[in-house]
Design an enzyme around this catalytic site. Structure first.
Site, PDB file in Angstrom:
ATOM      1  N   ASP A 505     -25.195 -20.950 -90.332  1.00 36.50           N
ATOM      2  CA  ASP A 505     -26.540 -21.397 -90.697  1.00 36.50           C
ATOM      3  C   ASP A 505     -27.016 -20.511 -91.858  1.00 36.50           C
ATOM      4  O   ASP A 505     -26.374 -19.505 -92.176  1.00 36.50           O
ATOM      5  CB  ASP A 505     -27.442 -21.233 -89.466  1.00 36.50           C
ATOM      6  CG  ASP A 505     -28.754 -21.969 -89.600  1.00 36.50           C
ATOM      7  OD1 ASP A 505     -28.967 -22.680 -90.596  1.00 36.50           O
ATOM      8  OD2 ASP A 505     -29.588 -21.831 -88.670  1.00 36.50           O
ATOM      9  N   GLU A 508     -27.481 -20.985 -97.583  1.00 39.40           N
ATOM     10  CA  GLU A 508     -27.827 -21.543 -98.917  1.00 39.40           C
ATOM     11  C   GLU A 508     -27.693 -20.518-100.034  1.00 39.40           C
ATOM     12  O   GLU A 508     -27.359 -20.948-101.152  1.00 39.40           O
ATOM     13  CB  GLU A 508     -29.258 -22.092 -98.869  1.00 39.40           C
ATOM     14  CG  GLU A 508     -29.427 -23.283 -97.962  1.00 39.40           C
ATOM     15  CD  GLU A 508     -29.377 -22.946 -96.475  1.00 39.40           C
ATOM     16  OE1 GLU A 508     -29.742 -21.814 -96.120  1.00 39.40           O
ATOM     17  OE2 GLU A 508     -28.959 -23.798 -95.699  1.00 39.40           O
ATOM     18  N   ASP A 581     -33.181 -28.572 -90.665  1.00 39.33           N
ATOM     19  CA  ASP A 581     -34.322 -28.446 -89.768  1.00 39.33           C
ATOM     20  C   ASP A 581     -35.294 -29.610 -89.901  1.00 39.33           C
ATOM     21  O   ASP A 581     -36.327 -29.501 -90.564  1.00 39.33           O
ATOM     22  CB  ASP A 581     -35.023 -27.101 -90.033  1.00 39.33           C
ATOM     23  CG  ASP A 581     -34.065 -25.938 -89.796  1.00 39.33           C
ATOM     24  OD1 ASP A 581     -32.990 -26.165 -89.190  1.00 39.33           O
ATOM     25  OD2 ASP A 581     -34.375 -24.808 -90.222  1.00 39.33           O
TER      26      ASP A 581
END
Ligand SMILES: *[C@@H]1O[C@H](CO)[C@@H](O)[C@H](O)[C@H]1NC(C)=O
Ligand SMILES: *[C@@H]1O[C@H](CO)[C@@H](O)[C@H](O)[C@H]1NC(C)=O
Length: 914
Positions: A505, A508, A581
């Site tokens: 997770d 980015e 999300d």
């Protein structure tokens, strides 16, 4: 004054308490606040005056120089054009290395499939066209690539019709800012909010226009929450739209309809039109990109450049902050051809393990071992199958990944072993931010070895994330990837067992105190690469290194499973992704479909959205609808935010538990079908779930439909996206009929049907002319179903025929690559069902042995009156009887069924009905 302070405090408190207002628009840059985008958008068509000179063939490629017409003194750019198998055209444009630019511009390594370069074709010669004003090379028997010199333009032409397919710089917007040495007076710094980007190399952006001809719509360029068919972002009737942005960001509570870029970027666009078919354009570039889709008449304000355009041409405008031009053109002409061509460049999806195609139960967080045990046993108590239980960040010791909070999880191995006894797996989270804590061995090692990304001044970049002060491994560097991969060995990852898999997770990467919640663009990577140049691929390399870790851990025997939030072109080779999300509302349920379809169109077929919605608390009805839709996502996982109420399937009353259980049962019944589709994706690039137009490319009514989708070529599914829906309009494409999957009711194709909707299911139909394999016995997990018998559902078309495929292997190892699999085609016509072996006759030195047999064959659409079935070669005869279509619920209608034909799934046989 005091009053104002108070008002301010109230406002802060309000914003804090009111999560629905949480998309922080001002955290993120607009095009107007992004200098290269603003400059790009302000340019007029025809403003590029670049000309191509010195066109020649060298080393089997076309080469040329590009120079501005009015500035022949300026350093020319080097253009190369090369052709690869399957009519793939590649264009590269870069600065001339022999003229010593200040720095080598970045090209993302390890994204192109290693085999791709070897498919290059040797160009023997140039053909001069248009009295020497242009040169062409052959792409294939049908297509040529034409380079026009003055002004520079490149297009692909279908030779027989002389029609263009795709072109570049037809609107004269090409621009390439060369790197310069900084001189006095150059102020290259950029400021955004409290952040300063030193931009040591100054402006270095690239932009150009790409036109798709004979196109009705364009698609692709994930990731964002918006429609499947991309809407124009500039031109008449488009007000203040941002371009589509490709910049991987951790966007808190993203909007459900916005061109704003989310966690991943695939700079690949497809165009589709009724008359010509499909084409595609891919720009391998990992810097921030902004893409405009230009509405017809977008150039009206530049009247002198107005050219009468054919109406079915779509102009697009691509801008990137850095990098080089490395562009690939795909001519199709069918949608599946474009997927094959694109995945020949970036790779087809990895074959997942069977368990990962089943249902996943996740939450931030399952608190402790007792909680895990409780949730696990509840599934058993209620006979709800599930395969994987997930642990989010709280399972660690203070967000130090690869560790356990020993108070909450004192016996991780035993916990995993208990799950494994039921054929179940566990997934734990491992994020890229490493806690800067000298007592943490991972940090100590990484900092000693210099393995972290550096800030602009050369120190380890230090940003704020879940553990507090954190640094990020520089997984661009193959050596660091190797090191990272080692951390997943059973020895290094204490408490891990072979049934533990991984979730990446925040890759980015997310940096809470960084510009736009990410890493500063002037941070430095391996080889002096600036973060701006590679930003969109950071998560890709991290995902790759993690997947390699799982591969190594199992000595290359087991297929890895790694879920990643960030993604880039080629992520399909490393694992699954999800849409991040999302929020528990109906709009987010609806937008999950175009998001997943778009990822599939760009090669990433193993994707899903959090079932139930990550933020907020879904009403029971929304949750049930989400399970009913999610059961058809390629990746099927329920997940929820820390602050939401618990929402395991049994927490909403008996009726809702039943409905959720049925939705999950449908997925488990269809696992053989899904797994076959995953193998198809693995060999062809064609995604598991597909837009309708991929299967019905000449049916215009499907082109912008993103409420319904195909699961493979045989099932059509439509979500229900509103509360208390009583009816739904469902368009069923094609000339042939469709069978309601639960009731077997027949519906005509080519018609929009107004259907009655119940709470029991969402509309799903099997296409006439197809055969689907199911497994109808429900167990605790997919692993426990391995030897279960199959049901074949034959849906006959108007010629009383149907066909379908079934792929089976051991579900976990790589032996299938050596031929250890079963691949059958079932074909029904003239009253006879034949099972045909599709494994290649030679080359397979292994077989996958299966004792599984077929226990039921259901015939839909056959005239009544059938009595029995003759099975050959055994010569047995069995009765044909009426039996329920499903065992899901009592009310399933009785349909013509061949009971217990007792044929083995891996053998040749025929069954003749009469
Ligand atoms: C299929 O997936 C495996 C990984 O599971 C990969 O090695 C292989 O290259 C993929 N493609 C084909 C055609 O098998
Ligand atoms: C019916 O299905 C069979 C098998 O897929 C196919 O070969 C045939 O063309 C189909 N007939 C029609 C009219 O679509």
């Amino acid at each position: 004054m005091r009053n104002e302070t108070l008002r301010f405090l109230v406002l802060v408190l309000f914003l804090f308490l009111c999560p629905t207002l949480s998309w922080k628009k001002e955290e993120f840059r607009t095009c107007e606040q992004t200098p290269f985008c603003k400059r790009g958008r302000s340019r007029a068509p025809g403003s590029s005056s670049v000309i191509a000179t010195d066109v020649a063939i060298s080393n089997g490629e076309l080469t040329a120089k590009l120079t501005p017409k009015d500035d022949p003194q300026s350093k020319p750019l080097i253009l190369r054009l090369s052709v690869y198998q399957d009519s793939i055209l590649r264009l590269t444009i870069d600065e001339d290395p022999s003229l010593s630019p200040p720095k080598t511009r970045f090209q993302p390594p390890d994204v192109l499939l290693p085999d791709f370069p070897s498919t290059k074709l040797w160009l023997p010669r140039l053909t001069s066209e248009d009295h020497g004003a242009a040169s062409s090379v052959r792409l294939s028997d049908a297509h040529s690539a034409v380079l026009r010199q003055h002004p520079f333009e490149l297009f692909i032409r279908h030779d027989a019709s002389s029609q263009r397919v795709i072109s570049l710089n037809s609107r004269g917007l090409f621009d390439f800012e060369p790197l310069r040495h900084k001189s006095d007076g150059d102020d290259w710094e950029e400021r955004f909010r409290s952040h300063t980007d030193s931009r040591p190399y100054g402006p270095q952006s690239i932009s150009f226009d790409v036109s798709f001809h004979a196109a009705d719509f364009v698609y692709g360029i994930p990731e964002r929450a918006s429609s499947l068919a991309l809407r124009p972002t500039r031109g008449p009737n488009v007000d203040h739209s941002e371009p589509y942005r490709l910049f991987n960001l951790d966007v808190f509570e993203y909007l459900h309809d916005s061109p704003f870029g989310l966690y991943g970027s695939v700079p690949f666009m497809l165009a589709h039109g009724k008359t010509r078919g499909t084409s595609g354009f891919f720009w391998l570039n990992a810097a921030e990109m902004q893409i405009d889709v230009l509405a017809p008449g977008w150039d009206a304000e530049y009247t002198d450049s107005l050219i009468a355009l054919p109406s079915n041409r779509i102009d697009t405008f691509w801008m990137s902050e850095a990098g080089v031009v490395d562009a690939f053109f795909f001519v199709g002409p069918s949608p599946k051809d474009v997927l094959r061509q694109y995945t020949a460049v970036t790779g087809t999806p990895a074959m997942p393990q069977l368990f990962s195609v089943a249902y996943h139960q996740c939450r931030w967080n399952y608190r402790d071992e007792e909680d895990v045990e409780h949730v696990d046993s509840k599934f058993d108590e209620l006979d709800i199958p599930y395969d994987v239980l997930w642990l989010d960040i709280e399972h660690t010791d203070g967000k130090r990944y690869f560790t356990w909070d020993r108070a909450l999880f004192p016996h991780p191995e035993e916990m995993q072993r208990k799950l494994a006894d039921k054929g179940r797996k566990m997934v734990t989270i491992v994020d890229p931010h490493i806690k800067r804590d000298d007592g943490f061995h991972l940090h100590k090692e990484a900092s000693q070895k210099g393995y972290y990304v550096k800030d602009a001044s050369g120190n380890d970049f230090d940003g704020w994330c879940w553990p507090g002060s954190s640094s990020y491994p520089d997984t661009l560097n193959p050596e660091i990837r190797e090191w990272w991969a080692e951390k997943f060995s059973y020895k290094n990852y204490v408490g891990s067992t072979p049934s533990l898999y991984i979730w990446n997770d925040m890759n980015e990467p997310s940096v809470f105190n960084g510009p736009e919640v990410s890493m500063p663009r002037d941070a430095l990577h391996y080889g002096g690469v600036e973060h701006r140049e590679l930003h969109n691929a950071y998560g890709y390399y991290f995902h790759m290194a993690t997947a390699d870790g799982l591969l190594k851990r199992g000595e290359g025997k087991d297929r890895p499973f790694v879920l990643s939030r960030a993604l880039f072109a080629g992520s399909q080779r490393h694992g699954a992704v999800w849409t991040g999300d999302n929020t528990a509302d109906w709009d987010h349920l609806r937008v999950s479909v175009p998001m997943i379809l778009t990822l599939g169109l760009t090669g990433i077929s193993f994707s899903g959205a959090d079932v139930g919605g990550f933020f907020g608390n879904p009403e029971p009805e929304l949750l049930v609808r989400w399970y009913q839709l999610g059961a058809y996502y390629p990746f099927f996982r329920a997940h929820a935010h820390h602050d939401t109420k618990r929402r395991e399937p049994w927490l909403f009353g008996e009726r809702n538990t039943e409905l959720i259980k049925e939705a999950i049962h449908v997925r488990y019944a269809l696992l053989p079908y899904f797994y076959t589709l995953f193998r198809e994706a693995n060999t062809s690039g064609v995604p598991v779930v597909r837009p309708l137009w991929m299967e019905f490319p000449s049916d215009e009514a499907t082109f912008s439909n993103d409420e319904a989708f195909m699961v493979g070529g045989s099932l059509l599914v439509q979500g229900i996206y509103t509360e208390r829906a009583k009816h739904a309009s469902v368009y069923l494409p094609g000339k042939e009929s469709w069978y309601d999957m639960r009731t077997s009711t027949v519906y005509k194709g080519g018609v929009t049907h107004k259907l009655d909707i119940t709470e029991e299911s969402i509309p799903a139909f099997q296409r006439a002319g197809t055969i689907i394999a199911r497994k109808d016995r429900f167990r605790r997990s997919s692993t426990q179903m391995a030897n279960d018998p199959y049901t074949l559902v034959i849906a006959l078309n108007s010629s009383q025929a149907a066909e379908g495929e079934l792929y089976i292997d051991d579900g976990s190892s790589f032996n299938f690559l050596q031929g250890a699999y079963i691949h059958r085609r079932f074909f029904f016509s003239n009253g006879k069902l034949t099972s045909i072996d599709l494994t290649p006759a030679s080359g397979s030195n292994r077989r996958y042995p299966s004792d599984a047999f077929i226990e039921r064959i259901i015939l839909l659409g056959h005239p009544p009156g059938l009595k029995n079935a003759l099975i050959e070669p055994s010569n047995d005869k069995v009765d044909i009887e009426l039996a329920p279509l499903w065992f899901l619920r009592a009310r399933a209608p009785a349909v013509m069924t061949i009971r217990k034909p007792s044929v083995r799934v891996g053998e040749d046989w025929t069954i003749t009905v009469s």
